[in-house]
Design a protein around this motif. Structure first.
Motif, PDB file in Angstrom:
ATOM      1  N   LYS A 127      60.781 -15.293 -25.986  1.00 22.18           N
ATOM      2  CA  LYS A 127      60.611 -14.276 -24.955  1.00 22.18           C
ATOM      3  C   LYS A 127      61.143 -12.956 -25.502  1.00 22.18           C
ATOM      4  O   LYS A 127      62.328 -12.671 -25.427  1.00 22.18           O
ATOM      5  CB  LYS A 127      61.337 -14.678 -23.664  1.00 22.18           C
ATOM      6  N   HIS A 128      60.229 -12.162 -26.060  1.00 18.68           N
ATOM      7  CA  HIS A 128      60.582 -10.879 -26.647  1.00 18.68           C
ATOM      8  C   HIS A 128      60.231  -9.773 -25.651  1.00 18.68           C
ATOM      9  O   HIS A 128      59.060  -9.570 -25.337  1.00 18.68           O
ATOM     10  CB  HIS A 128      59.839 -10.668 -27.962  1.00 18.68           C
ATOM     11  N   PHE A 129      61.224  -9.060 -25.175  1.00 19.73           N
ATOM     12  CA  PHE A 129      60.993  -8.052 -24.147  1.00 19.73           C
ATOM     13  C   PHE A 129      60.157  -6.880 -24.645  1.00 19.73           C
ATOM     14  O   PHE A 129      59.549  -6.171 -23.858  1.00 19.73           O
ATOM     15  CB  PHE A 129      62.330  -7.575 -23.580  1.00 19.73           C
ATOM     16  N   ALA A 130      60.114  -6.680 -25.957  1.00 23.19           N
ATOM     17  CA  ALA A 130      59.304  -5.605 -26.512  1.00 23.19           C
ATOM     18  C   ALA A 130      57.929  -6.098 -26.954  1.00 23.19           C
ATOM     19  O   ALA A 130      57.131  -5.331 -27.497  1.00 23.19           O
ATOM     20  CB  ALA A 130      60.018  -4.967 -27.703  1.00 23.19           C
ATOM     21  N   GLY A 131      57.637  -7.370 -26.726  1.00 24.87           N
ATOM     22  CA  GLY A 131      56.354  -7.928 -27.151  1.00 24.87           C
ATOM     23  C   GLY A 131      55.180  -7.311 -26.405  1.00 24.87           C
ATOM     24  O   GLY A 131      55.246  -7.050 -25.208  1.00 24.87           O
ATOM     25  N   ALA A 132      54.085  -7.071 -27.120  1.00 28.56           N
ATOM     26  CA  ALA A 132      52.904  -6.445 -26.525  1.00 28.56           C
ATOM     27  C   ALA A 132      52.091  -7.476 -25.742  1.00 28.56           C
ATOM     28  O   ALA A 132      51.802  -8.565 -26.239  1.00 28.56           O
ATOM     29  CB  ALA A 132      52.035  -5.822 -27.603  1.00 28.56           C
ATOM     30  N   GLY A 133      51.751  -7.116 -24.509  1.00 26.70           N
ATOM     31  CA  GLY A 133      50.929  -7.987 -23.676  1.00 26.70           C
ATOM     32  C   GLY A 133      50.309  -7.190 -22.555  1.00 26.70           C
ATOM     33  O   GLY A 133      50.428  -5.961 -22.509  1.00 26.70           O
ATOM     34  N   SER A 134      49.632  -7.876 -21.630  1.00 27.00           N
ATOM     35  CA  SER A 134      49.013  -7.169 -20.506  1.00 27.00           C
ATOM     36  C   SER A 134      48.849  -8.104 -19.322  1.00 27.00           C
ATOM     37  O   SER A 134      48.796  -9.324 -19.466  1.00 27.00           O
ATOM     38  CB  SER A 134      47.653  -6.593 -20.902  1.00 27.00           C
ATOM     39  N   LEU A 135      48.769  -7.490 -18.145  1.00 26.73           N
ATOM     40  CA  LEU A 135      48.571  -8.205 -16.885  1.00 26.73           C
ATOM     41  C   LEU A 135      47.385  -7.595 -16.153  1.00 26.73           C
ATOM     42  O   LEU A 135      47.390  -6.403 -15.846  1.00 26.73           O
ATOM     43  CB  LEU A 135      49.816  -8.115 -16.006  1.00 26.73           C
ATOM     44  N   GLY A 136      46.370  -8.395 -15.896  1.00 29.98           N
ATOM     45  CA  GLY A 136      45.224  -7.916 -15.133  1.00 29.98           C
ATOM     46  C   GLY A 136      44.177  -7.180 -15.935  1.00 29.98           C
ATOM     47  O   GLY A 136      43.097  -6.884 -15.411  1.00 29.98           O
ATOM     48  N   ALA A 137      44.453  -6.866 -17.195  1.00 30.86           N
ATOM     49  CA  ALA A 137      43.475  -6.204 -18.058  1.00 30.86           C
ATOM     50  C   ALA A 137      42.551  -7.253 -18.671  1.00 30.86           C
ATOM     51  O   ALA A 137      42.934  -8.416 -18.821  1.00 30.86           O
ATOM     52  CB  ALA A 137      44.182  -5.412 -19.147  1.00 30.86           C
ATOM     53  N   PRO A 138      41.332  -6.861 -19.049  1.00 26.89           N
ATOM     54  CA  PRO A 138      40.400  -7.841 -19.607  1.00 26.89           C
ATOM     55  C   PRO A 138      40.947  -8.530 -20.860  1.00 26.89           C
ATOM     56  O   PRO A 138      41.656  -7.919 -21.664  1.00 26.89           O
ATOM     57  CB  PRO A 138      39.164  -7.003 -19.949  1.00 26.89           C
ATOM     58  N   VAL A 139      40.614  -9.813 -20.994  1.00 26.59           N
ATOM     59  CA  VAL A 139      40.939 -10.571 -22.202  1.00 26.59           C
ATOM     60  C   VAL A 139      39.661 -11.244 -22.686  1.00 26.59           C
ATOM     61  O   VAL A 139      38.687 -11.391 -21.938  1.00 26.59           O
ATOM     62  CB  VAL A 139      42.031 -11.632 -21.968  1.00 26.59           C
ATOM     63  N   ARG A 140      39.691 -11.649 -23.952  1.00 26.63           N
ATOM     64  CA  ARG A 140      38.550 -12.376 -24.514  1.00 26.63           C
ATOM     65  C   ARG A 140      38.990 -13.787 -24.857  1.00 26.63           C
ATOM     66  O   ARG A 140      39.957 -13.987 -25.596  1.00 26.63           O
ATOM     67  CB  ARG A 140      38.020 -11.676 -25.762  1.00 26.63           C
ATOM     68  N   ILE A 141      38.279 -14.775 -24.303  1.00 27.23           N
ATOM     69  CA  ILE A 141      38.531 -16.178 -24.596  1.00 27.23           C
ATOM     70  C   ILE A 141      37.265 -16.712 -25.262  1.00 27.23           C
ATOM     71  O   ILE A 141      36.226 -16.858 -24.604  1.00 27.23           O
ATOM     72  CB  ILE A 141      38.841 -16.997 -23.323  1.00 27.23           C
TER      73      ILE A 141
END
Length: 201
Positions: A127-141
């Protein structure tokens, strides 16, 4: 949104009714027998081997949402388990679809929250607090771009995601397709041949 009758449709039928679009990679399947999920997508992106953004997603998503999580290629980690399923149930979420691993299979089955993953993995996450991520934005699976509010249908055969704008029409077409298949099976049981019924003779 879409007709609640989507809850009775199979993922394969919805995929066919959508013009054979929206199927997620075949590696993604139910984490335990009997898992089935239907609901609007809440896309989540997190760094490989890090599930902090999934914890955040629990409180950003709306009740009834299906978390659809891209782990950036880091499949060999257990991003989800008993604790997260318990929290998701308390939040009223509909389920999880993830292109990574999960763990605590027996506990997940006992809790009953639908979980779809590429497999089981006991390897822990960071659990890296500076890790890049997103919530609710499009993702590709795989080949499918998943946007917030898209229709997610998952069952024993796999998972399909239908664009929100197309969902109502696809659900209607899928229901009609199932009705036709029911009639076809009745005729097959009565002795008719598939090659005749489909005009392939």
């Amino acid at each position: 949104m879409w007709d609640p009758s989507a809850e009775a449709l199979s993922s394969a039928t919805v995929h066919e009714a959508a013009g054979r679009l929206g199927a997620l990679p075949s590696a993604i399947g139910p984490a335990f027998a009997g898992a089935r999920v239907v609901g609007p997508a809440f896309p989540v992106a997190c760094p490989p081997g890090d599930n902090l953004w999934i914890h955040r997603a629990l409180y950003a998503a709306e009740p009834g949402d299906v978390l659809v999580v891209d782990v950036g290629g880091g499949t060999e980690f257990g991003y989800w388990g008993e604790i997260l399923s318990t929290a998701a149930i308390e939040r009223g979420l509909a389920g999880l679809v993830i292109n990574g691993g999960v763990r605590d299979k027996d506990a997940l089955a006992a809790l009953g929250l639908p979980v779809f993953s590429v497999g089981l993995c006991i390897r822990g996450t960071e659990k890296h607090f500076a890790g890049a991520g997103s919530l609710g934005a499009p993702v590709r699976i795989g080949e499918v771009f998943v946007n917030r509010g898209d229709l997610v249908v998952g069952d024993a055969d796999g998972v399909v995601v239908i664009r929100r704008a197309d969902a109502e029409a696809v659900v209607k077409a899928a229901a009609e397709r199932e009705a036709k298949e029911t009639e076809l099976m009745r005729r097959i049981r009565a002795g008719e041949r598939t090659v005749d019924l489909y005009g392939w003779q």
